[in-house]
Design a protein around this motif. Structure first.
Motif, PDB file in Angstrom:
ATOM      1  N   THR A  57       2.132   0.483   3.680  1.00 32.26           N
ATOM      2  CA  THR A  57       3.460  -0.419   3.941  1.00 32.26           C
ATOM      3  C   THR A  57       4.530   0.066   3.219  1.00 32.26           C
ATOM      4  O   THR A  57       5.585  -0.591   3.253  1.00 32.26           O
ATOM      5  CB  THR A  57       2.935  -1.860   3.508  1.00 32.26           C
ATOM      6  OG1 THR A  57       2.659  -1.807   1.920  1.00 32.26           O
ATOM      7  CG2 THR A  57       1.698  -2.362   4.035  1.00 32.26           C
ATOM      8  N   SER A 113       3.516   1.066  12.225  1.00 30.50           N
ATOM      9  CA  SER A 113       3.963  -0.261  12.389  1.00 30.50           C
ATOM     10  C   SER A 113       3.563  -0.987  11.277  1.00 30.50           C
ATOM     11  O   SER A 113       4.326  -2.151  10.934  1.00 30.50           O
ATOM     12  CB  SER A 113       3.582  -0.679  13.465  1.00 30.50           C
ATOM     13  OG  SER A 113       1.936  -0.841  13.657  1.00 30.50           O
ATOM     14  N   ALA A 114       2.587  -0.607  10.345  1.00 26.71           N
ATOM     15  CA  ALA A 114       2.117  -1.277   9.184  1.00 26.71           C
ATOM     16  C   ALA A 114       3.426  -1.007   8.210  1.00 26.71           C
ATOM     17  O   ALA A 114       3.459  -1.831   7.245  1.00 26.71           O
ATOM     18  CB  ALA A 114       1.048  -0.698   8.567  1.00 26.71           C
ATOM     19  N   GLN A 168      -0.605   6.189   8.861  1.00 20.97           N
ATOM     20  CA  GLN A 168      -1.298   5.537   9.872  1.00 20.97           C
ATOM     21  C   GLN A 168      -2.752   5.001   9.689  1.00 20.97           C
ATOM     22  O   GLN A 168      -2.948   3.956   9.809  1.00 20.97           O
ATOM     23  CB  GLN A 168      -1.347   6.370  11.007  1.00 20.97           C
ATOM     24  CG  GLN A 168      -2.069   5.896  12.276  1.00 20.97           C
ATOM     25  CD  GLN A 168      -1.871   6.794  13.597  1.00 20.97           C
ATOM     26  OE1 GLN A 168      -1.000   6.708  14.462  1.00 20.97           O
ATOM     27  NE2 GLN A 168      -2.979   7.501  13.793  1.00 20.97           N
ATOM     28  N   ASP A 179       1.409   6.023  14.701  1.00 21.67           N
ATOM     29  CA  ASP A 179       1.764   4.435  14.617  1.00 21.67           C
ATOM     30  C   ASP A 179       2.204   4.019  13.344  1.00 21.67           C
ATOM     31  O   ASP A 179       1.037   3.848  12.478  1.00 21.67           O
ATOM     32  CB  ASP A 179       0.605   3.486  15.414  1.00 21.67           C
ATOM     33  CG  ASP A 179       0.975   2.325  15.409  1.00 21.67           C
ATOM     34  OD1 ASP A 179       1.951   1.791  14.981  1.00 21.67           O
ATOM     35  OD2 ASP A 179      -0.090   1.248  15.721  1.00 21.67           O
ATOM     36  N   ARG A 193       1.125  -1.244   0.054  1.00 20.50           N
ATOM     37  CA  ARG A 193       0.196  -0.093   0.108  1.00 20.50           C
ATOM     38  C   ARG A 193       1.070   1.229   0.098  1.00 20.50           C
ATOM     39  O   ARG A 193       1.456   1.507   1.002  1.00 20.50           O
ATOM     40  CB  ARG A 193      -1.014   0.079   1.054  1.00 20.50           C
ATOM     41  CG  ARG A 193      -2.016  -1.201   1.245  1.00 20.50           C
ATOM     42  CD  ARG A 193      -2.797  -1.099   2.489  1.00 20.50           C
ATOM     43  NE  ARG A 193      -3.754   0.035   2.503  1.00 20.50           N
ATOM     44  CZ  ARG A 193      -4.709   0.294   1.957  1.00 20.50           C
ATOM     45  NH1 ARG A 193      -5.304  -0.529   0.985  1.00 20.50           N
ATOM     46  NH2 ARG A 193      -5.604   1.402   2.338  1.00 20.50           N
ATOM     47  N   GLU A 242      -4.250   4.686   6.984  1.00 16.33           N
ATOM     48  CA  GLU A 242      -4.432   3.582   5.727  1.00 16.33           C
ATOM     49  C   GLU A 242      -3.621   2.393   5.871  1.00 16.33           C
ATOM     50  O   GLU A 242      -3.456   1.634   4.907  1.00 16.33           O
ATOM     51  CB  GLU A 242      -4.244   4.428   4.410  1.00 16.33           C
ATOM     52  CG  GLU A 242      -5.531   5.184   4.213  1.00 16.33           C
ATOM     53  CD  GLU A 242      -6.862   4.608   4.020  1.00 16.33           C
ATOM     54  OE1 GLU A 242      -6.870   3.153   3.602  1.00 16.33           O
ATOM     55  OE2 GLU A 242      -7.893   5.128   4.518  1.00 16.33           O
ATOM     56  N   LYS A 243      -2.670   2.311   6.943  1.00 19.87           N
ATOM     57  CA  LYS A 243      -1.765   1.309   7.246  1.00 19.87           C
ATOM     58  C   LYS A 243      -0.747   1.001   5.957  1.00 19.87           C
ATOM     59  O   LYS A 243      -0.831  -0.047   5.411  1.00 19.87           O
ATOM     60  CB  LYS A 243      -2.549  -0.010   7.245  1.00 19.87           C
ATOM     61  CG  LYS A 243      -3.156  -0.043   8.782  1.00 19.87           C
ATOM     62  CD  LYS A 243      -4.002  -1.247   9.148  1.00 19.87           C
ATOM     63  CE  LYS A 243      -4.399  -1.400  10.817  1.00 19.87           C
ATOM     64  NZ  LYS A 243      -5.300  -0.197  10.975  1.00 19.87           N
TER      65      LYS A 243
END
Length: 559
Positions: A298, A322-323, A293, A320, A250, A295-296
């Motif tokens: 990557t 983290s994705a 964050q 965050d 993404r 839409e996560k």
């Protein structure tokens, strides 16, 4: 004479390349839609909520644009201007143009009125699809100011001597006069059958004109670079391999798709493998982090100066991320406390708009030992040679010279310039870049042989900037240079000798430049010199190397 081999390296045969699909833009979109139809292809957050399109939605919207273009009388080879930021309609416009057999002509939303006038006149667009409001710009007002008859003409009835080929204009965000709003434009195509679009798309071949992109070169005006469908789609398929990423990609990016690198990296990197695009029309660091964050995301496709702004954003410590998986640990995002990554960005690479991005690369995951500090190896079908910049003769292996390239993604030519004035007798494009090759088949890029400035991922012509600054009251002599910069690559600095008695300061000169130049071309710094401080050659030209050294010293003293 020497017995050493000559500086020529080649990639494997194109016929051996794996992972390719259809080699027309319409065929590429059909292929990815058949594979990933119901998956999310893109998301855009704007006032009123998020717009989400699946691959099926993108296909339908592109077909709707194609039907409307056919209803407007567009045909094979018709140039369709696309003046938009990274939004869903940009993709439907570009791929809709391809399905209709037209040539998508991407125009920078950084353009000033003067720059847009040049682009439209050079491109010869018959249809212009624009985004009306971009930050403080109203592009409907801008084109109407350039050609006042647009205000009084009926939609579809435009006949303007300044833009003699332009017949139709449509705008996302509302129209007036000859400019249709987007939904009215799409309604034009409702009477056109899907079968006709299928037929027009099937009549397009990989060798046909596919896209027209613009890039600043060694002249004062941007050059139109025409590419075939095959060249563009090869790169769209290849970016999936370059990134060595899975279908969970993404990609967030705010970098304009109207530049070939961003088009290939983001669109190809995401959609060729079943991923999605997280769109941000204009870059704003805090908003970008919030989007990643929410839409996560990557992966993030950004330029060095944007990395620095992201790290300095007010919400940096609160988000965050983290994705994020496909980010390099050497970048600020890769070092974010919530991110754990071992992925390596394919930084060993070389390319130009003339080859529609990458012509040499090592994909993600290649060891540093194999890369050996190089800019990669030639891609399938590609050939490099290193020539003497003056004579054009190929130099022995390992010697430095000018990089020349040819291959299946090489442009069809510059618009308005005969091909034999662009390519050498063997069909190579001489890039103006310096470098060398080694016996392992690796290319080493060492920078520009001319004075083009590469800043924030974009090429900037000093000639173009100085042409504008010479018109600034009080300016006697101007020479723009690029000096090394940690995040931008090069800092654009205007060096000016004022007329005697003139009152000039840095902000006044920058304000003058902003009236005519896109923001990334406006000098970040303006320094003033006396005539005695500016060293001239025997032909009354400024010694650029000496001037750059003086600029570096001054900036160091200010730091």
């Amino acid at each position: 004479m020497t017995d050493r081999p000559l500086s020529i390296i080649s990639g494997p045969p194109l016929s051996e390349e794996e992972g390719l699909g259809a080699l027309t833009l319409g065929g590429w979109l059909r292929d990815v839609t058949e594979r990933f139809g119901p998956r999310e292809a893109l998301v855009l957050h704007e006032a009123g909520g998020a717009i989400r399109w699946t691959y099926d939605d993108l296909w339908d919207q592109a077909n709707a644009v194609a039907r409307s273009l056919l209803a407007c009388g567009a045909g094979k080879g018709t140039r369709v201007g696309v003046l938009m930021t990274n939004r869903p309609e940009f993709l439907s416009a570009v791929f809709g143009a391809a399905l209709a057999g037209c040539v998508a002509t991407t125009l920078s939303t950084f353009s000033t009125a003067a720059e847009l006038e040049h682009l439209l006149q050079s491109a010869g667009c018959s249809v212009l699809l624009l985004e009306r409001h971009v930050l403080k710009k109203d592009f409907a007002e801008m084109v109407t100011a350039l050609e006042p008859s647009i205000a009084s003409a009926e939609p579809g009835g435009l006949a303007a001597p300044k833009f003699p080929f332009l017949r139709h204009i449509a705008a996302v965000g509302g129209g007036e006069g000859a400019i249709e709003d987007w939904q009215t434009f799409l309604a034009r195509g409702q009477a056109v059958s899907h079968d006709l679009v299928t037929a027009t798309a099937a009549a397009v071949t990989p060798a046909d004109h596919g896209v027209l992109f613009f890039s600043s070169g060694s002249t004062a005006k941007p050059k139109g670079i025409l590419s075939a469908h095959r060249g563009v789609t090869l790169q769209l398929w290849r970016w999936r391999r370059y990134y060595a990423a899975g279908d969970d990609v993404r990609i967030w990016s705010a970098n304009g798709f109207f530049w070939s690198g961003n088009f290939g990296m983001a669109i190809g990197g995401a959609l060729s493998g079943g991923g999605a695009l997280v769109l941000q029309p204009t870059f704003q660091a805090e908003e970008a982090l919030a989007l990643m964050q929410a839409e996560k995301a990557t992966m993030a496709v950004a330029w060095p100066h944007q990395w620095a702004q992201l790290e300095a954003a007010s919400n940096w410590n609160d988000v965050d991320l983290s994705a994020l998986k496909y980010v390099d640990a050497r970048t600020p995002l890769g070092r974010h406390p919530t991110v754990k990554t071992t992925w390596r960005e394919p930084m060993a690479a070389y390319g130009n708009t003339e080859t529609f991005t990458i012509s040499a690369i090592y994909p993600s995951g290649t060891s540093d030992k194999e890369i050996a500090g190089s800019s990669g190896k030639p891609q399938p079908g590609g050939v490099f040679k290193i020539v003497d910049p003056l004579t054009g003769v190929i130099v022995p292996m390992g010697e430095r010279g000018e990089i020349a390239v040819k291959g299946p993604t090489l442009m069809l030519g510059y618009i308005g310039t005969p091909l034999d004035e662009t390519l050498d007798a063997e069909g190579f494009f001489r890039t103006g870049d310096g470098g060398y090759v080694d016996q392992a088949g690796r290319l080493y890029w060492e920078g520009r042989l001319n004075d083009i400035i590469k800043t924030g991922g974009a090429n900037v012509s000093p000639i173009e900037i100085d042409t504008i600054l010479k018109q600034c009251p009080g300016v006697k002599v101007t020479q723009t240079v690029g000096v090394p910069h940690d995040t931008l690559g090069e800092l654009v600095v205007a060096c000016i000798v004022p007329h005697a008695g003139a009152t000039l300061d840095e902000e006044r000169v920058r304000a003058f430049a902003k009236e005519e130049l896109a923001s990334y071309k406006v000098p970040r710094r303006v320094l003033f010199f006396t005539e005695e401080e500016v060293q001239l050659t025997g032909s009354a030209k400024i010694k650029t190397a000496d001037l750059k050294a003086s600029v570096v010293k001054r900036l160091e003293l200010e730091a």
